[in-house]
Scaffold this motif. Sequence first.
Motif, PDB file in Angstrom:
ATOM      1  N   PHE A 172      26.156 -68.398  92.020  1.00 18.50           N
ATOM      2  CA  PHE A 172      25.104 -68.736  91.069  1.00 18.50           C
ATOM      3  C   PHE A 172      23.715 -68.537  91.668  1.00 18.50           C
ATOM      4  O   PHE A 172      22.715 -68.884  91.066  1.00 18.50           O
ATOM      5  CB  PHE A 172      25.270 -70.174  90.579  1.00 18.50           C
TER       6      PHE A 172
ATOM      7  N   SER B 178      27.601 -70.686  84.403  1.00 19.69           N
ATOM      8  CA  SER B 178      28.482 -70.608  85.553  1.00 19.69           C
ATOM      9  C   SER B 178      29.939 -70.511  85.121  1.00 19.69           C
ATOM     10  O   SER B 178      30.724 -69.740  85.682  1.00 19.69           O
ATOM     11  CB  SER B 178      28.281 -71.836  86.448  1.00 19.69           C
ATOM     12  N   ASP B 179      30.302 -71.292  84.087  1.00 18.67           N
ATOM     13  CA  ASP B 179      31.676 -71.252  83.578  1.00 18.67           C
ATOM     14  C   ASP B 179      32.018 -69.867  83.031  1.00 18.67           C
ATOM     15  O   ASP B 179      33.103 -69.340  83.275  1.00 18.67           O
ATOM     16  CB  ASP B 179      31.868 -72.297  82.476  1.00 18.67           C
TER      17      ASP B 179
ATOM     18  N   THR C  79      18.978 -78.010  93.061  1.00 22.81           N
ATOM     19  CA  THR C  79      18.962 -76.747  92.320  1.00 22.81           C
ATOM     20  C   THR C  79      17.527 -76.435  91.923  1.00 22.81           C
ATOM     21  O   THR C  79      16.814 -77.297  91.405  1.00 22.81           O
ATOM     22  CB  THR C  79      19.856 -76.847  91.074  1.00 22.81           C
TER      23      THR C  79
ATOM     24  N   PHE D 114      27.548 -76.059  91.315  1.00 25.01           N
ATOM     25  CA  PHE D 114      27.214 -74.649  91.278  1.00 25.01           C
ATOM     26  C   PHE D 114      27.730 -74.001  92.559  1.00 25.01           C
ATOM     27  O   PHE D 114      27.567 -74.543  93.644  1.00 25.01           O
ATOM     28  CB  PHE D 114      25.706 -74.448  91.197  1.00 25.01           C
TER      29      PHE D 114
ATOM     30  N   SER E 222      32.913 -67.341  85.581  1.00 28.22           N
ATOM     31  CA  SER E 222      34.176 -67.507  86.290  1.00 28.22           C
ATOM     32  C   SER E 222      35.395 -67.588  85.374  1.00 28.22           C
ATOM     33  O   SER E 222      36.519 -67.471  85.830  1.00 28.22           O
ATOM     34  CB  SER E 222      34.121 -68.774  87.159  1.00 28.22           C
TER      35      SER E 222
END
Length: 311
Positions: free
Chosen positions: A141, A188-189, A61, A137, A192
Amino acid sequence: MPERLSTSLEYGVESLLDHGVMKFPKAGLLATSESRSWNGIAAELRAHPAGEIPDICAQQTEITFAVHGSAGGSVQRRGNGQLQITPSRTGTIWLCPSGIQEDHIRITENIPEVLHVYLPPSQLDIRSESTSHRPEFGEAFYRAGLEDEFVRQICLRIVAELREETSGGALLMEHLAMALTAHLFDLSDRASRSAPRSPETGALDRRRLRRVCDYIETHWDSELSIADLASVACLSRYHFSRAFTAATGETPGRYIGRRRLEHAAELLRRTDISLTDIAALCCFSSQTAFAKAFRRRFQQTPGAFRRRVRA
């Protein structure tokens, strides 16, 4: 300027910085974490000329931060078929998760200073200690122009450490790597799921804190990691950093950095050990870095401190 960079980091990552060498062959290297003994994170400060950047598939990342951007330029990039065009002004943030195939990156104007932060895939293992699965990820993202003050402040602290090494810098960077990873997963959570994740709280109890502090006092002149201290406290690395900070008001890195400089002051007061040797004992890469950190802490250089206390 070095032609090839390599680094040895924990969690099975051997060459995070090789990514920068392959991806940015024409970008000037201004600063690097190569010799800093950072764990779970690596960083470079580069000057990017206008032009094309080679195709590459990220194996870690990457967080990119325009420390000193361009007034009217932009960055055009395409990852896994998704085209993004973003102004390259100061403070702009780009995210690229591992596994994304970037087949087009174009910089329209020179960008004087850009920070590249690399998190290895195994950094996810730390996050998985507090979840029932190993998180990842997703392609969604892959983001440009992220507006996030927390990420921006972490990037600025990494830049400051690259430019001027501190005594507890390696521990601080390890702590920031975990905080950054956790925060990015929270982002990220939220992208979504609608339900926010409850933060974990709780400080180290007095017994565990004393055990950890005693361990630090015994090993202050050795390379210490979050994993070492978490093991002493019988906690996961992820929970230890939060609990230690809650109990002391300092991150593990800042606490250890302060204690190393206080030990250095005692050595200057009571011994004739050279400044070079004291710098090495305090885990600095050079006497110059040690002198700068010591002066910030005590408002005078190590040499002047020694002369004053012995006068």
